[in-house]
Design an enzyme around this catalytic site. Structure first.
Site, short mmCIF file in Angstrom:
data_model
loop_
_atom_site.label_atom_id
_atom_site.label_comp_id
_atom_site.label_asym_id
_atom_site.label_seq_id
_atom_site.Cartn_x
_atom_site.Cartn_y
_atom_site.Cartn_z
CE1 TYR A 105 -3.74 2.61 0.50
CE2 TYR A 105 -2.82 2.93 2.22
CZ TYR A 105 -3.39 3.54 1.30
OH TYR A 105 -4.20 4.45 1.89
CG ASP A 117 6.06 3.35 0.60
OD1 ASP A 117 5.97 4.52 1.80
OD2 ASP A 117 4.60 3.77 0.51
CE LYS A 119 1.83 5.09 8.82
NZ LYS A 119 0.61 4.95 9.09
N1 PMP Z 1 3.02 3.45 2.59
C1 PMP Z 1 3.30 3.06 3.17
C2 PMP Z 1 3.37 2.29 3.35
C3 PMP Z 1 1.14 2.95 4.15
O1 PMP Z 1 1.33 2.41 5.38
C4 PMP Z 1 0.84 4.09 4.18
C5 PMP Z 1 -0.24 4.67 5.42
N2 PMP Z 1 -0.18 3.59 5.65
C6 PMP Z 1 1.04 5.06 3.00
C7 PMP Z 1 1.64 5.23 1.91
C8 PMP Z 1 0.15 6.31 3.00
O2 PMP Z 1 0.03 7.38 3.76
P1 PMP Z 1 -0.85 8.22 4.43
O3 PMP Z 1 -1.67 7.59 5.37
O4 PMP Z 1 0.09 9.29 5.60
O5 PMP Z 1 -0.98 9.04 3.51
#
Ligand code: PMP
Length: 431
Positions: free
Chosen positions: A147, A243, A271
């Protein structure tokens, strides 16, 4: 039959559903996958989180990763309090942004330059745009079950709450045209990546990967997987993007790139980088980042990007992580205790379960495993996870309300917390 009183949460949830789709501002909080209503949270402090009915829980979500020092950490709180009195937003350049940029470029091995944004979604979306602008190519490869936020082109075979919703690979509202440039490969399967590079020769701008997948539950990269991606991207002049929204600043000060010694061309953060404020960042090699406006032709902007309060919180948290190795020693030791303890319990109980973990990050899967990719993760018994989750929640242990997520340990957790969580888990498994 649950012991705890949750009347106020239940009433708020009823009301919330009238005004907010599903009663929540992000699907992963809905508790839909575990057949109960969300617990509405009033406050959180250190390793604990408290709901509106007066229940306290040991918090293993930590706002889904950001709160690595624990909730309400005094260093972060103090800097936010000191900063807000000077104004909440200027929409103008500030010294703090320079401090933040220098800090993340020092900490992240692949960063020559960085651009701050407001979420992980923006970070990955913008990194991909820069990679396409830099290479002049259009297609990207992502992995099934990874994701990367909710931008259109990335909602293809995505993980997290999308798996819990029955494996729908695409979201309604994403056009076929948006999705067609997103190719998907299997996690831990280099052949599937090589095949796509063969089939779409010269068209692939970038490979984006969670270096440790955490959105199909935690799935570790097998030996040689990340190195193989590096080599394939080099061979085909494609941009390798990690990511690190979850792994960044968690697995090591320099994230998964530091831990595994594989340096991508670009990375996306979120985060932890904001200390609990809405922050993301993307960056990488200078020649790629110099394609971004106003230097280059890749447009990307944000009214609140680099917000002073958010930068203050992030700088405080990252500075502590950079300067205090005991944070990693502590959370990793507790990770060994928790995940090692869970492995002992499931072995004793002869339960059809698997624990995947690295450092403070881990998942208990309700399948015999091994869990190495999206297909093996999806074999999990979701009812089994839901029963376990409800038992743990009722006993005061706040885990992710869905199987395909991670557990997060913070610096504020103690050995006593982990032992109490393991005792509760042992009761669930009847050992
Ligand atoms: N990349 C990863 C690996 C994530 O775990 C997340 C959210 N859990 C995101 C991108 C998206 O981040 P956000 O919810 O701050 O938009």
């Amino acid at each position: 039959m649950l012991k705890r009183k949750t009347d106020r949460s239940q009433a708020l949830f009823e009301e919330a559903r009238t005004y907010i789709p599903g009663g929540v501002n992000s699907p992963a909080r809905a508790f839909q996958a575990v057949g109960t209503h969300p617990r509405f949270i009033e406050r959180a402090d250190a390793q604990f989180i408290y709901d509106v009915d007066g229940n306290s829980y040991i918090d293993y979500i930590g706002s889904w990763g950001p709160m690595i020092l624990g909730n309400n950490h005094p260093d972060v709180l103090k800097t936010v309090q000191d900063t807000i009195v000077n104004g909440l937003s200027f929409g103008a350049a500030t010294e703090r942004e320079v401090t933040m940029a220098k800090l993340v470029c020092q900490m992240s091995p692949c960063f020559d330059m960085v651009r701050m944004v407001n979420s992980g979604t923006e970070a990955t979306m913008s990194a991909l745009r820069a990679a396409r602008g830099y290479t002049g190519k259009s297609k990207i490869i992502k992995f099934e079950g990874c994701y990367h936020g909710h931008s259109d082109g990335l909602l293809v075979k995505a993980g997290s709450a999308l798996i819990a919703e029955g494996g729908t690979p695409d979201s309604a509202g994403v056009t076929a045209n948006c999705a067609k440039d997103t190719l998907t490969a299997r996690y831990n399967d280099l052949d599937s990546v090589e095949k796509l590079f063969e089939d779409y020769k010269g068209d692939i701008a970038a490979v984006i990967v969670e270096p440790v997948a955490a959105n199909m539950g935690v799935v570790l990269p097998q030996n040689g997987f990340l190195e193989g991606l590096r080599a394939i991207c080099d061979q085909h002049q494609a941009v390798l993007i990690f990511d690190e929204v979850i792994t960044g600043f968690r697995l090591a000060p320099g994230g998964a790139q530091e831990l595994y010694g594989v340096i991508p061309d670009m990375a996306a953060f979120g985060k932890i980088i904001g200390g609990g404020m809405p922050v993301g960042a993307y960056g990488g090699r200078r020649e790629i980042m110099e394609c971004v406006a106003p230097v280059g032709k890749v447009y990307q902007a944000g009214t609140l990007s680099g917000n002073p309060v958010a930068m203050a919180a992030g700088i405080a948290q990252l500075t502590r992580l950079k300067e205090d190795p005991t944070v990693y020693q502590h959370i990793n030791a507790l990770g060994d205790l928790l995940y090692g303890g869970l492995i002992d319990i499931i072995e004793t109980a002869k339960a059809e379960c698997t624990v995947n973990h690295v450092g403070s990050l881990g998942t208990l899967f309700f399948t015999g495993g091994p869990v190495t990719d999206y297909d093996s993760a999806k074999k999990s018994n979701l009812k089994g996870y839901a029963d376990y989750f409800l038992h743990m929640l009722d006993g005061g242990h706040y885990f992710a309300p869905a199987q395909f997520e991670a557990m997060f340990i913070s610096y504020a957790h103690t050995e006593a917390d982990i032992k109490s969580t393991l005792e509760e888990a042992a009761r669930f498994f009847g050992v």
